[in-house]
Design an enzyme around this catalytic site. Structure first.
Site, short mmCIF file in Angstrom:
data_model
loop_
_atom_site.label_atom_id
_atom_site.label_comp_id
_atom_site.label_asym_id
_atom_site.label_seq_id
_atom_site.Cartn_x
_atom_site.Cartn_y
_atom_site.Cartn_z
N HIS A 19 0.91 -1.24 -0.08
CA HIS A 19 -0.07 -0.11 0.00
C HIS A 19 0.92 1.22 0.04
O HIS A 19 0.50 2.04 -0.65
CB HIS A 19 -0.94 -0.01 1.37
CG HIS A 19 -1.94 0.99 1.29
ND1 HIS A 19 -2.95 1.23 1.24
CD2 HIS A 19 -1.65 2.38 1.74
CE1 HIS A 19 -3.76 2.20 1.32
NE2 HIS A 19 -2.77 2.95 1.89
N GLU A 20 1.75 1.39 0.95
CA GLU A 20 2.58 2.63 1.13
C GLU A 20 3.45 2.48 -0.26
O GLU A 20 4.02 3.85 -0.66
CB GLU A 20 3.50 2.58 2.32
CG GLU A 20 2.43 2.54 3.61
CD GLU A 20 1.30 3.54 3.63
OE1 GLU A 20 1.69 4.72 3.01
OE2 GLU A 20 0.47 3.46 4.46
#
Length: 622
Positions: free
Chosen positions: A408-409
């Site tokens: 995600h990051e």
């Protein structure tokens, strides 16, 4: 013009790794940021800050002359942009130093200095937009044709004209800019109270061990397979927050009143309109999401009933059951090195260059992996150091959710990297509305990669269940938050009081509706009323709905890329390279999804039901 610092908080802790090393000095360097790439020392940071602040008076030298020639306008905008870029870099360094140990007053002071520096910058530049409006759109267009240096500011200049009804006089704009440090007070107070000073309770769990139920322990223990431990942790945590309901109610009221003040000062009809006007997002997108999710609550309730069945719960499913493992005999754990390899393999559909940059992030210490004492909770990516590279903060504890958070990051990071690399500074910063698309897109790639590899039924059930958990957490839970936030601001717009008790009642009523308490789908115990005070995103006004819209957009876009559609892949890579060169709604349309319609949400609901169909089939086979 101020850059958006992407800050996506995702709580993801695990019981199994709570005892890992928390002393930062003992964490290997490869798992820690190398902030020296931004500034080699605090002294270098301070010298750069002082140099930038010394240039602020030069901005005022252009006051009254922006309409005199295209050259003067270009000179002024270049100075403003360069100062903004330097201050953004300095803010990134100060804020990330502070996040490494929120107990340390020195880095906190540096961050406060940057808040004041940005306020001073805003005050010095406050004349620019009102003066550009006085120059007029026709003359601005002539300047754009005459001066090539203005080309990179065309979108910004046209956007000023669009926002003309809400742009105030030079004096009024300066007053609003000067209020900048005050405007951040509620969030700052909340952050210190919740992360550093709050007297979290100590509880004895089923194994006889006593543990302080702080944010990290709570996030871990709510996933415990022991039901009584989950119940004990959740009740102790939220009841403790409830004892400070008056305090949290006051900080939240301060935040809401801040938004009210700016909305009224800029002559908006509502707080929501004021917050969405910057990125030019119709308020109907927000309200359509809430209406659409409420219409599809039966699908959410289908998942909750499936969760109850899979957990073998014979009485009522409770709110404290919603984070426990769906499949008890599957314990997915990954070392950081295994997580890196999984993510690299998952993003291969995006091409060799994308993969090379992801590898750089791991090799060159862009990521601060491990939870340590005093470190900011959650996870985020910060792409505000334009001339360096993005940085990621994690609190990695080895579960699948942590691997998903890494993906995600990295999505945020790659969005920032490509936009910073491709776009000039004035158009590199993208709006929050598109910020969560790239991150959720990467999660979809990770899930697809693992499902193609894994045929073992329990593990496959766990992964499919994780997809539904993401949908729960990102579409339904974030929309629940968005509705709470909207109703809270509507209370303020009616000049009714906002107190801890009022917010607790509002939150409990909405939560019971979403989770089907009245129909017996999930029992929402009364102490859940205090959960709202656990959510830091409410201090990022009207932010959370964008998690839900981004999830649905990413679902639509990733489905096309995963079919091998090269045109769809090229459109996506163009999208993450476009920064803020267009309004976010238009950027997503170019990528292939229209967020002003119900289609993205409908596609997500359709996929949820298909996943549940497969899970029920696997359960029947067992």
């Amino acid at each position: 013009m101020r850059r958006v610092l992407i800050f996506a908080v995702v709580m993801c802790m695990s019981v199994a790794m709570l005892a890992q090393e928390r002393d930062r000095s003992k964490v290997p360097d490869k798992f820690k940021w190398n902030l020296a790439e931004i500034y080699p020392s605090d002294a270098a940071w301070r010298a750069a800050k002082d140099k930038a602040l010394a240039q602020l008076p030069k901005l005022r030298e252009y006051q009254g002359g922006l309409g005199s020639s295209a050259r003067v306008l270009a000179d002024a905008l270049e100075l403003m942009s360069n100062l903004d870029k330097e201050l953004s870099r300095q803010y990134v360094y100060a804020s990330m130093q502070s996040d490494l140990d929120t107990r340390q007053s020195g880095p906190q002071g540096m961050q406060q200095e940057m808040q004041q520096a940005y306020a001073n910058f805003g005050a010095a530049a406050s004349f620019i937009e009102p003066e550009i409006l006085k120059v007029g759109a026709a003359k601005i267009d002539q300047f754009l044709s005459a001066e090539p240096r203005l080309k990179v500011y065309a979108f910004y200049l046209h956007d000023i004209t669009r926002r003309a009804p809400h742009t105030l006089s030079d004096v009024e704009e300066k007053i609003l800019a000067d209020a900048g440090p005050l405007a951040g007070s509620a969030s700052n107070i909340y952050n210190i109270l919740a992360n550093a000073d709050f007297p979290y309770p100590t509880v004895k769990f089923s194994d006889g061990k006593e543990m302080k139920v702080d944010q990290a322990t709570f996030a871990a223990m709510r996933t415990s397979p022991n039901r009584e431990d989950r119940k004990l942790a959740m009740s102790a945590f939220f009841q403790a927050l409830g004892t400070f309901g008056r305090t949290f109610g006051t900080t939240m009221n301060s935040e809401v009143q801040k938004v009210r003040f700016y909305a009224k000062a800029r002559k908006y009809h509502s707080d929501l309109e004021a917050q969405l006007d910057g990125p030019n997002i119709p308020t109907s997108v927000y309200t359509r999401l809430i209406d659409g999710v409420n219409k599809n609550l039966p699908t959410f309730h289908r998942y909750l009933r499936l969760r109850k069945k899979m957990m073998g719960i014979t009485d009522d499913l409770h709110y404290y059951d919603l984070y426990a493992p769906l499949v008890k005999d599957v314990d997915l754990k990954y070392t950081p090195d295994q997580a890196e390899k999984l993510v690299l393999d998952a993003v291969r559909p995006l091409g060799d260059d994308y993969n090379r940059v992801v590898q750089r992030a791991f090799n060159e210490r862009w990521v601060d992996f491990m939870p340590t004492e005093g470190k900011q909770s959650g996870a985020y990516s910060n792409g505000g150091a334009y001339d360096v590279h993005p940085f990621m903060l994690l609190n990695y504890l080895g579960q699948y959710n942590d691997v998903s958070t890494l993906a995600h990051e990295l999505g945020h990071t790659m969005h920032s990297y490509y936009s910073n690399k491709t776009q000039p500074y004035p158009t590199a910063s993208y709006q929050t509305f598109v910020a969560e698309v790239a991150s959720t897109f990467n999660e979809a790639l990770l899930m697809d990669h693992l499902l193609k590899q894994i045929k073992d039924k329990p593990t496959r059930l766990a992964l499919l269940g994780n997809y539904l958990e993401n949908a729960k957490a990102t579409v339904f839970r974030q929309t629940q938050f968005a509705e709470f936030e909207l109703r809270m601001h509507e209370i303020a717009e009616k000049d009714e009081p906002i107190t801890g008790d009022a917010l607790a009642k509002l939150y409990l009523d909405i939560t019971k509706r979403y989770y089907g308490d009245k129909a017996g789908v999930t029992r929402v115990d009364d102490y859940i009323a205090h959960e709202w005070s656990y959510i830091p995103h409410f201090y990022r006004d009207f932010y959370v709905f964008q998690y839900a819209t981004s999830f649905t957009a990413a679902e639509a876009l990733s489905a096309k890329v995963l079919t091998g559609d090269k045109a769809a892949t090229d459109r996506y890579l163009h999208f993450i390279s476009s920064g803020g060169s267009k309004y976010p709604i238009d950027l997503l349309k170019d990528a292939g999804v229209d967020m002003t319609t119900d289609e993205p949400l409908n596609l997500t609901i359709k996929k949820m039901n298909a996943v549940m169909d497969e899970m029920e089939k696997l359960l029947a086979e067992k």
